[in-house]
Design a protein around this motif. Sequence first.
Motif, PDB file in Angstrom:
ATOM      1  N   UNK A 153       0.825  -1.201   0.000  1.00  0.00           N
ATOM      2  CA  UNK A 153       0.000   0.000   0.000  1.00  0.00           C
ATOM      3  C   UNK A 153       0.863   1.255   0.000  1.00  0.00           C
ATOM      4  N   UNK A 154       1.914   1.252   0.807  1.00  0.00           N
ATOM      5  CA  UNK A 154       2.810   2.403   0.836  1.00  0.00           C
ATOM      6  C   UNK A 154       3.515   2.586  -0.501  1.00  0.00           C
ATOM      7  N   UNK A 155       3.885   1.469  -1.146  1.00  0.00           N
ATOM      8  CA  UNK A 155       4.619   1.542  -2.404  1.00  0.00           C
ATOM      9  C   UNK A 155       3.781   2.132  -3.531  1.00  0.00           C
ATOM     10  N   UNK A 156       2.476   1.834  -3.547  1.00  0.00           N
ATOM     11  CA  UNK A 156       1.630   2.298  -4.648  1.00  0.00           C
ATOM     12  C   UNK A 156       0.819   3.529  -4.277  1.00  0.00           C
ATOM     13  N   UNK A 157       1.001   4.032  -3.055  1.00  0.00           N
ATOM     14  CA  UNK A 157       0.253   5.201  -2.639  1.00  0.00           C
ATOM     15  C   UNK A 157      -1.196   4.914  -2.332  1.00  0.00           C
ATOM     16  N   UNK A 158      -1.468   3.756  -1.732  1.00  0.00           N
ATOM     17  CA  UNK A 158      -2.843   3.366  -1.422  1.00  0.00           C
ATOM     18  C   UNK A 158      -3.277   3.922  -0.076  1.00  0.00           C
ATOM     19  N   UNK A 159      -4.562   4.180   0.054  1.00  0.00           N
ATOM     20  CA  UNK A 159      -5.112   4.688   1.304  1.00  0.00           C
ATOM     21  C   UNK A 159      -5.938   3.639   2.033  1.00  0.00           C
ATOM     22  N   UNK A 160      -6.046   2.434   1.468  1.00  0.00           N
ATOM     23  CA  UNK A 160      -6.839   1.382   2.102  1.00  0.00           C
ATOM     24  C   UNK A 160      -6.345   0.022   1.654  1.00  0.00           C
ATOM     25  N   UNK A 161      -6.441  -0.952   2.563  1.00  0.00           N
ATOM     26  CA  UNK A 161      -6.124  -2.355   2.269  1.00  0.00           C
ATOM     27  C   UNK A 161      -7.349  -3.192   2.617  1.00  0.00           C
ATOM     28  N   UNK A 162      -7.740  -4.069   1.702  1.00  0.00           N
ATOM     29  CA  UNK A 162      -8.861  -4.985   1.932  1.00  0.00           C
ATOM     30  C   UNK A 162      -8.323  -6.413   1.867  1.00  0.00           C
ATOM     31  N   UNK A 163      -8.512  -7.174   2.940  1.00  0.00           N
ATOM     32  CA  UNK A 163      -8.130  -8.587   2.978  1.00  0.00           C
ATOM     33  C   UNK A 163      -9.383  -9.421   2.765  1.00  0.00           C
ATOM     34  N   UNK A 164      -9.422 -10.161   1.665  1.00  0.00           N
ATOM     35  CA  UNK A 164     -10.607 -10.948   1.297  1.00  0.00           C
ATOM     36  C   UNK A 164     -10.411 -12.414   1.660  1.00  0.00           C
ATOM     37  N   UNK A 165     -11.337 -12.944   2.458  1.00  0.00           N
ATOM     38  CA  UNK A 165     -11.326 -14.336   2.892  1.00  0.00           C
ATOM     39  C   UNK A 165     -12.694 -14.947   2.623  1.00  0.00           C
ATOM     40  N   UNK A 166     -12.770 -16.272   2.479  1.00  0.00           N
ATOM     41  CA  UNK A 166     -14.076 -16.908   2.277  1.00  0.00           C
ATOM     42  C   UNK A 166     -14.834 -17.008   3.585  1.00  0.00           C
ATOM     43  N   UNK A 175       0.819   0.120  14.459  1.00  0.00           N
ATOM     44  CA  UNK A 175       1.807  -0.459  13.552  1.00  0.00           C
ATOM     45  C   UNK A 175       1.585  -0.067  12.104  1.00  0.00           C
ATOM     46  N   UNK A 176       0.337  -0.005  11.678  1.00  0.00           N
ATOM     47  CA  UNK A 176       0.037   0.216  10.259  1.00  0.00           C
ATOM     48  C   UNK A 176      -0.437   1.653  10.010  1.00  0.00           C
ATOM     49  N   UNK A 177       0.149   2.276   8.991  1.00  0.00           N
ATOM     50  CA  UNK A 177      -0.251   3.634   8.626  1.00  0.00           C
ATOM     51  C   UNK A 177      -1.479   3.632   7.715  1.00  0.00           C
ATOM     52  N   UNK A 178      -1.752   2.508   7.082  1.00  0.00           N
ATOM     53  CA  UNK A 178      -2.890   2.392   6.178  1.00  0.00           C
ATOM     54  C   UNK A 178      -3.912   1.455   6.826  1.00  0.00           C
ATOM     55  N   UNK A 179      -5.182   1.854   6.897  1.00  0.00           N
ATOM     56  CA  UNK A 179      -6.194   0.982   7.524  1.00  0.00           C
ATOM     57  C   UNK A 179      -6.407  -0.303   6.731  1.00  0.00           C
ATOM     58  N   UNK A 180      -6.587  -1.400   7.467  1.00  0.00           N
ATOM     59  CA  UNK A 180      -6.826  -2.715   6.867  1.00  0.00           C
ATOM     60  C   UNK A 180      -8.207  -3.194   7.293  1.00  0.00           C
ATOM     61  N   UNK A 181      -8.996  -3.666   6.322  1.00  0.00           N
ATOM     62  CA  UNK A 181     -10.311  -4.224   6.612  1.00  0.00           C
ATOM     63  C   UNK A 181     -10.351  -5.679   6.147  1.00  0.00           C
ATOM     64  N   UNK A 182     -10.948  -6.536   6.973  1.00  0.00           N
ATOM     65  CA  UNK A 182     -11.113  -7.949   6.635  1.00  0.00           C
ATOM     66  C   UNK A 182     -12.545  -8.164   6.151  1.00  0.00           C
ATOM     67  N   UNK A 183     -12.687  -8.854   5.021  1.00  0.00           N
ATOM     68  CA  UNK A 183     -14.001  -9.107   4.436  1.00  0.00           C
ATOM     69  C   UNK A 183     -14.215 -10.612   4.286  1.00  0.00           C
ATOM     70  N   UNK A 184     -15.457 -11.049   4.485  1.00  0.00           N
ATOM     71  CA  UNK A 184     -15.838 -12.452   4.300  1.00  0.00           C
ATOM     72  C   UNK A 184     -16.737 -12.549   3.081  1.00  0.00           C
TER      73      UNK A 184
END
Length: 446
Positions: free
Chosen positions: A128-141, A163-172
């Motif tokens: 996310x930092x490398x590409x200039x992203x403002x959000x991370x989405x972790x997709x799980x089943x 620890x993380x500068x960019x917010x991470x959200x977990x999705x089901x």
Amino acid sequence: MIPQTSTVEAAEPPGIPEGPADARLLHGWYATGGPAGLAEHLWRYGPPPAASGRRAATWLIRAVEEAGLTGRGGAAFPTGRKLRSVAERRGRAVVVANGMESEPASGKDTALLDLAPHLVLDGATLAAAAVGASAVHLCLPRTRSWQVERLTAAVDERRRSGLDRVPVRVHALPHHYVSSEETSLVRWLNGGDARPSATPPRPYEKGVGGRPTLVDNVETLAHLALIARYGPRWFRATGSPDAPGTSLVTVSGAVRAPGVREIPLGTPVGAVLDTAGGASEPLRAVLVGGYFGSWLPLSAADVPFSRSGLAEVGAGPGAGVLTALPEDACGLTETARVLGYLAAQSARQCGPCRFGLPAVADDFARLAGGRTDPELLERLHRRTGLLAGRGACRHPDGASRLAATALEVFGDDVRRHLLQGPCGPAGRRAVLAVPDRADPGSEGWR
């Protein structure tokens, strides 16, 4: 290591000492025998290297390019090129970590998320930092509810620690075979069904919220986290020149110790089976790449397990799968069961999936059952040839490849089935794990 200051020069660190020499993603598990929580993860690796700012982000992209990291989710696309493509687009980007693992023959992503979740999360936030992203989405089943809960807890713990500068959200998400395709994830995150979308535009052009989107497999992101710490030269110290690094491989079937193994890319197929204790009984063939993959004869045991090595025999590593078929199993029956599953799991959005794939699956079931039909074989060859390259996504391509390689590798069985009926092994216990073939529509795509 990416420096904390503005300079981008970095020394190559000594590497990871614990565990087998080639165990990089799983070395912590080898050292402790258990999953790594945040405290142990930080003790082992320290916090993620700082990658904020254009110069540091550029360094990371260049390091991944020099390392030669390729995607571990199936396509084996160069990861550095994906990072750069997203970073060069206008607007704030989005990162999607793909942990869906819809391939029934694969267990590597599930194991990695269980054993080293923070290595994956490090990689996602660094990307996310490398590409200039403002959000991370972790997709799980959503079928792995226990893992969704654990990863949500891990993300919350990292947030509380700052620890993380960019917010991470977990999705089901709904767990269908095609729901792990990158456009399916983007479509679902945009409020639609978890079904593939027609392209272009690709996600890196217009993805989540219409923004440039990087979609990467969780294993790929874990490798990225190690490259950020240890550098491209360290990463290339194992594997082969054209396929550097290690890869997680799920080995199953007729082997003594089935499970997930970490191997240097370029390891011969036969040697990969040996890491699982070797064959438990005489073998007939090997399925490489999973249910989107290819059947290979035993003569391919010396072929390197890498994209370039397997391409020489018309195959690919796919999602990192090797399944050993015992000599007394019927490859046609096994293939027919998988094709029936793939046909039932299609998104039914295009002709090849709505009509072509079910027709191929039905014909293959007739062949496996030994139903004589003078036009059956010719029809199968013709239909499998028509499937590839015509679908809205790659689902028909993988099914046609599986069917075509089965007709070739099990050619003797084809003739016997057509002339004499089903062989004796056709009634033995199934080798390939095929889930319930329920219509995805009955479970919902949202």
